[in-house]
Design a protein around this motif. Structure first.
Motif, PDB file in Angstrom:
ATOM      1  N   ASP A  61       0.827  -1.206   0.000  1.00 36.86           N
ATOM      2  CA  ASP A  61       0.000   0.000   0.000  1.00 36.86           C
ATOM      3  C   ASP A  61       0.863   1.258   0.000  1.00 36.86           C
ATOM      4  OD1 ASP A  61      -2.320  -1.490  -0.020  1.00 36.86           O
ATOM      5  OD2 ASP A  61      -2.586  -1.428   2.157  1.00 36.86           O
ATOM      6  N   ASP A  62       1.952   1.260   0.782  1.00 37.30           N
ATOM      7  CA  ASP A  62       2.840   2.424   0.813  1.00 37.30           C
ATOM      8  C   ASP A  62       3.514   2.639  -0.546  1.00 37.30           C
ATOM      9  OD1 ASP A  62       2.152   2.788   3.417  1.00 37.30           O
ATOM     10  OD2 ASP A  62       4.070   2.147   4.268  1.00 37.30           O
ATOM     11  N   ILE A  63       3.895   1.553  -1.201  1.00 29.88           N
ATOM     12  CA  ILE A  63       4.526   1.658  -2.521  1.00 29.88           C
ATOM     13  C   ILE A  63       3.546   2.257  -3.525  1.00 29.88           C
ATOM     14  CG2 ILE A  63       5.466   0.332  -4.458  1.00 29.88           C
ATOM     15  CD1 ILE A  63       6.584  -1.651  -2.386  1.00 29.88           C
ATOM     16  N   ARG A  64       2.317   1.770  -3.525  1.00 31.94           N
ATOM     17  CA  ARG A  64       1.318   2.301  -4.454  1.00 31.94           C
ATOM     18  C   ARG A  64       0.984   3.762  -4.153  1.00 31.94           C
ATOM     19  NH1 ARG A  64      -2.574  -3.076  -4.274  1.00 31.94           N
ATOM     20  NH2 ARG A  64      -1.397  -4.323  -5.802  1.00 31.94           N
ATOM     21  N   TYR A  65       0.958   4.111  -2.885  1.00 35.87           N
ATOM     22  CA  TYR A  65       0.715   5.498  -2.483  1.00 35.87           C
ATOM     23  C   TYR A  65       1.776   6.419  -3.080  1.00 35.87           C
ATOM     24  CZ  TYR A  65       0.074   9.476   0.757  1.00 35.87           C
ATOM     25  OH  TYR A  65      -0.128  10.724   1.305  1.00 35.87           O
ATOM     26  N   ARG A  66       3.046   5.993  -2.962  1.00 40.50           N
ATOM     27  CA  ARG A  66       4.144   6.813  -3.471  1.00 40.50           C
ATOM     28  C   ARG A  66       4.155   6.830  -4.999  1.00 40.50           C
ATOM     29  NH1 ARG A  66       9.906   5.933  -0.609  1.00 40.50           N
ATOM     30  NH2 ARG A  66       8.652   6.341   1.256  1.00 40.50           N
ATOM     31  N   GLN A  67       3.811   5.714  -5.627  1.00 42.39           N
ATOM     32  CA  GLN A  67       3.737   5.684  -7.091  1.00 42.39           C
ATOM     33  C   GLN A  67       2.729   6.696  -7.603  1.00 42.39           C
ATOM     34  OE1 GLN A  67       2.762   1.624  -8.075  1.00 42.39           O
ATOM     35  NE2 GLN A  67       4.898   0.958  -8.167  1.00 42.39           N
ATOM     36  N   ALA A  68       1.580   6.796  -6.941  1.00 36.92           N
ATOM     37  CA  ALA A  68       0.543   7.733  -7.381  1.00 36.92           C
ATOM     38  C   ALA A  68       1.023   9.175  -7.250  1.00 36.92           C
ATOM     39  CB  ALA A  68      -0.727   7.516  -6.556  1.00 36.92           C
ATOM     40  N   VAL A  69       1.732   9.494  -6.163  1.00 38.35           N
ATOM     41  CA  VAL A  69       2.272  10.843  -5.998  1.00 38.35           C
ATOM     42  C   VAL A  69       3.291  11.149  -7.095  1.00 38.35           C
ATOM     43  CG1 VAL A  69       3.599  12.365  -4.480  1.00 38.35           C
ATOM     44  CG2 VAL A  69       1.854  10.851  -3.512  1.00 38.35           C
ATOM     45  N   LEU A  70       4.147  10.174  -7.403  1.00 40.67           N
ATOM     46  CA  LEU A  70       5.148  10.374  -8.445  1.00 40.67           C
ATOM     47  C   LEU A  70       4.491  10.579  -9.810  1.00 40.67           C
ATOM     48  CD1 LEU A  70       7.970  10.497  -9.583  1.00 40.67           C
ATOM     49  CD2 LEU A  70       8.096   8.002  -9.474  1.00 40.67           C
ATOM     50  N   GLN A  71       3.448   9.843 -10.091  1.00 36.66           N
ATOM     51  CA  GLN A  71       2.745  10.024 -11.363  1.00 36.66           C
ATOM     52  C   GLN A  71       2.179  11.440 -11.471  1.00 36.66           C
ATOM     53  OE1 GLN A  71       0.099   6.690 -10.980  1.00 36.66           O
ATOM     54  NE2 GLN A  71       1.321   5.383 -12.308  1.00 36.66           N
ATOM     55  N   ASP A  72       1.682  11.984 -10.356  1.00 35.87           N
ATOM     56  CA  ASP A  72       1.236  13.381 -10.340  1.00 35.87           C
ATOM     57  C   ASP A  72       2.394  14.323 -10.636  1.00 35.87           C
ATOM     58  OD1 ASP A  72      -1.501  13.529 -10.018  1.00 35.87           O
ATOM     59  OD2 ASP A  72      -1.436  13.453  -7.831  1.00 35.87           O
ATOM     60  N   CYS A  73       3.553  14.035 -10.071  1.00 37.41           N
ATOM     61  CA  CYS A  73       4.726  14.896 -10.291  1.00 37.41           C
ATOM     62  C   CYS A  73       5.157  14.868 -11.756  1.00 37.41           C
ATOM     63  CB  CYS A  73       5.882  14.450  -9.398  1.00 37.41           C
ATOM     64  SG  CYS A  73       5.609  14.727  -7.633  1.00 37.41           S
ATOM     65  N   LEU A  74       5.096  13.718 -12.390  1.00 38.29           N
ATOM     66  CA  LEU A  74       5.478  13.612 -13.791  1.00 38.29           C
ATOM     67  C   LEU A  74       4.487  14.365 -14.681  1.00 38.29           C
ATOM     68  CD1 LEU A  74       6.476   9.830 -13.816  1.00 38.29           C
ATOM     69  CD2 LEU A  74       8.033  11.770 -14.065  1.00 38.29           C
ATOM     70  N   ARG A  75       3.214  14.378 -14.285  1.00 41.09           N
ATOM     71  CA  ARG A  75       2.207  15.089 -15.081  1.00 41.09           C
ATOM     72  C   ARG A  75       2.221  16.590 -14.829  1.00 41.09           C
ATOM     73  NH1 ARG A  75      -1.124  10.503 -13.663  1.00 41.09           N
ATOM     74  NH2 ARG A  75      -1.831  11.687 -11.834  1.00 41.09           N
ATOM     75  N   ASN A  76       2.647  17.004 -13.637  1.00 41.02           N
ATOM     76  CA  ASN A  76       2.575  18.422 -13.247  1.00 41.02           C
ATOM     77  C   ASN A  76       3.941  18.918 -12.776  1.00 41.02           C
ATOM     78  OD1 ASN A  76      -0.577  18.834 -13.205  1.00 41.02           O
ATOM     79  ND2 ASN A  76      -0.210  16.941 -12.063  1.00 41.02           N
ATOM     80  N   GLU A  77       4.952  18.667 -13.583  1.00 38.97           N
ATOM     81  CA  GLU A  77       6.324  18.981 -13.174  1.00 38.97           C
ATOM     82  C   GLU A  77       6.508  20.457 -12.829  1.00 38.97           C
ATOM     83  OE1 GLU A  77      10.858  19.048 -15.035  1.00 38.97           O
ATOM     84  OE2 GLU A  77       9.276  17.897 -16.052  1.00 38.97           O
ATOM     85  N   GLU A  78       5.981  21.343 -13.639  1.00 37.05           N
ATOM     86  CA  GLU A  78       6.194  22.778 -13.422  1.00 37.05           C
ATOM     87  C   GLU A  78       5.632  23.227 -12.074  1.00 37.05           C
ATOM     88  OE1 GLU A  78       5.107  27.059 -15.555  1.00 37.05           O
ATOM     89  OE2 GLU A  78       4.902  25.184 -16.678  1.00 37.05           O
ATOM     90  N   ILE A  79       4.449  22.752 -11.738  1.00 42.65           N
ATOM     91  CA  ILE A  79       3.828  23.142 -10.469  1.00 42.65           C
ATOM     92  C   ILE A  79       4.626  22.578  -9.297  1.00 42.65           C
ATOM     93  CG2 ILE A  79       1.730  22.978  -9.084  1.00 42.65           C
ATOM     94  CD1 ILE A  79       0.203  22.679 -11.756  1.00 42.65           C
ATOM     95  N   VAL A  80       5.066  21.330  -9.410  1.00 44.01           N
ATOM     96  CA  VAL A  80       5.842  20.704  -8.334  1.00 44.01           C
ATOM     97  C   VAL A  80       7.153  21.454  -8.128  1.00 44.01           C
ATOM     98  CG1 VAL A  80       7.034  18.605  -7.630  1.00 44.01           C
ATOM     99  CG2 VAL A  80       4.779  18.455  -8.687  1.00 44.01           C
ATOM    100  N   ARG A  81       7.771  21.896  -9.192  1.00 45.37           N
ATOM    101  CA  ARG A  81       9.015  22.669  -9.046  1.00 45.37           C
ATOM    102  C   ARG A  81       8.732  24.013  -8.364  1.00 45.37           C
ATOM    103  NH1 ARG A  81      13.388  20.363 -11.181  1.00 45.37           N
ATOM    104  NH2 ARG A  81      13.107  18.770 -12.814  1.00 45.37           N
TER     105      ARG A  81
END
Length: 504
Positions: A61-81
């Motif tokens: 569950d923790d791995i999937r939680y982090r994967q979902a956050v990373l997928q958001d970062c890849l889609r919204n790189e500019e905002i995350v930066r």
């Protein structure tokens, strides 16, 4: 406030907790090129990436939680930066304020805290604006909770309250302090009072004129009196200064955690760009609970080799080991066996860090640790023989490894004769399997590999003789392929006796 971007229920511990074999794991799997690609010349990102990758998650569950956050970062790189820059700006600017202070009395502490809080409030307003404008663009539970928390806790009432306190704490004019007088006229129970700023009536003004409040002034040259007043002022400000300093420390800890957690994800984004620039594929793996044994991959490649190779084609391997807990890899020298073993280890670490992996797809059992035993060069100081050194390192592994781990062997116990080396290795592998530990073993010892043929736990891969660097499913062959090298170096002339005989 908490960020909760790396874990769903807790923050990243303040102190690193690397595994005991972190250095050996880094060297054997050649992890450094991955960390360097994630860091992109940023020392802080390098430190954060190394820590998070090595401190593996063990919950699906923790791995999937982090994967979902990373997928958001890849889609919204500019905002995350932008979010990351806010955290960096907060930490950098408060350090500059602190650097100018040398006097740590209550007045100095209060002045420092007020300046830092003004910086933090400005940046928190920016954070809230980003949450309000872009929060709906994120889908992961981690970011949705982060933005919801930001909007709820940093609302208009919060900023109005902060602004009101800051106006009062700047003390543009005088300050009001209350105290009791002890025997001898000494002040005690000194506290800061809130000044009355309401508009006075005409009668109140007349009363203050006709009956002035008892007061006195300290002469300009009365140093003792001025010092006593400074001490009294400090005692009055002490509680407020301490409370405000703790408040700024609390907000600072939020920015520090925000920087570290987002820093890991930005490192992953940097790595994704580095691999994309080389035309290489990645995919998000499927973590399998520890009670099920599984390993399968589609076009899995060695990510470290890919990052340091200059134009050489990167070959991936497709494997389905199913529920087998032992993978034995044999075949031609320089055929890609060690490369595949490293790719297995790196993929396992990346998966359990919540990252993508260097494969189109991968499914693997979650383990509680990855351990390695790779061949080493001869001891140049002659402190021990090579075989003794192998046994000593194996002893270190045995003292650390636990059931549910993954053990990777690369040409281990080959420093002695084949019969002795095979027997030692076979007993060690059996002991590990009986202890609930998964094993992958690269070897050229035919006696060792052939001894596992027919074992229901074993799955066999073989490097192809033509050196395509792809592994195929197949039992070990009773040859070291020395004949290939012999014919390459000493090609037989047509018509020569034995020209068509194989040399093994």
């Amino acid at each position: 406030m908490k960020t909760y971007l790396l874990f769903p229920d807790r923050a990243l511990p303040t102190e690193p907790r690397p595994p005991l074999n972190a250095q050996v794991l880094t060297e054997d799997l050649e992890l450094d090129p991955v960390i360097e690609a994630m860091a992109a010349d940023d020392k802080f990102l390098a430190e954060t990436a190394r820590r998070v990758v090595l401190e593996s998650l063990t919950s699906v569950d923790d791995i999937r939680y982090r994967q979902a956050v990373l997928q958001d970062c890849l889609r919204n790189e500019e905002i995350v930066r932008e979010l990351y820059d806010i955290a960096v700006d907060a930490i950098t600017r408060q350090r500059k304020v602190y650097g100018w202070l040398s006097d740590r009395n209550p007045s100095a502490i209060l002045g420092h805290a007020v300046q830092v809080l003004e910086i933090f409030v400005s940046l928190l307003r920016t954070l809230r604006a980003i949450a309000a404008e872009h929060g709906d663009e994120f889908a992961s539970d981690g970011f949705r909770r982060f933005f919801t928390m930001t909007l709820q806790e940093l609302d208009d009432a919060y900023f109005e309250e902060i602004d009101r306190h800051l106006r009062r704490l700047r003390f543009r004019g005088s300050i009001l302090i209350g105290a009791h007088l002890d025997h001898g006229g000494k002040p005690s129970a000194i506290v800061l009072r809130r000044p009355e700023h309401g508009k006075r009536t005409l009668g109140e003004k007349w009363e203050s004129f006709t009956h002035p409040t008892p007061s006195f002034r300290i002469a300009e040259r009365d140093e003792a009196g001025a010092n006593a007043l400074t001490v009294m002022r400090g005692k009055g400000l002490n509680l407020v200064a301490d409370a405000l300093a703790r408040s700024t420390d609390h907000i600072l800890s939020f920015f520090v955690m925000m920087r570290r957690e987002l820093g890991f994800y930005l490192g992953c984004v940097n790595l994704a760009h580095a691999l994309e620039d080389r035309g290489l594929h990645t995919g998000f793996p499927l973590p399998v609970p520890a009670e099920r044994h599984e390993f399968s991959c589609d076009e899995l490649y060695d990510v470290s080799l890919a990052l340091v190779s200059s134009g050489s084609p990167i070959i991936g391997n497709t494997v389905d080991a199913g529920g087998h807990r032992l993978v034995v890899i044999t075949g031609a020298n320089r055929g890609g066996k060690s490369t595949f073993l490293r790719s297995m280890g790196l993929a396992q670490l990346m998966m359990q860090a919540g990252m993508f992996v260097p494969a189109k797809s991968l499914s693997a059992t979650v383990v509680n640790g990855v351990y390695t035993h790779f061949k080493r060069e001869e001891d140049v100081e002659l402190a021990s023989g090579k075989f003794d050194e192998e046994l000593a390192r194996m002893h270190e592994v045995v003292m650390q490894i636990q059931p549910g781990a993954l053990m990777l062997f690369n040409e281990s116990f080959a420093a002695t004769n084949e019969r002795e080396g095979s027997e030692i290795a076979r007993q060690i592998v059996h002991a590990l399997l009986e202890s609930g530990i998964r094993v992958a073993y690269v070897t050229h010892l035919y006696d060792l590999a052939h001894g596992f043929v027919g074992d229901t736990e074993a799955y066999f891969l073989r490097a192809e003789r033509e050196r395509t660097f792809r592994l195929i499913e197949g039992d070990p062959l009773p040859t070291s392929f020395g004949g290939d090298l012999y014919r390459d170096i000493f090609p037989a002339k047509p018509g020569t006796p034995g020209a068509h005989e194989s040399v093994t």
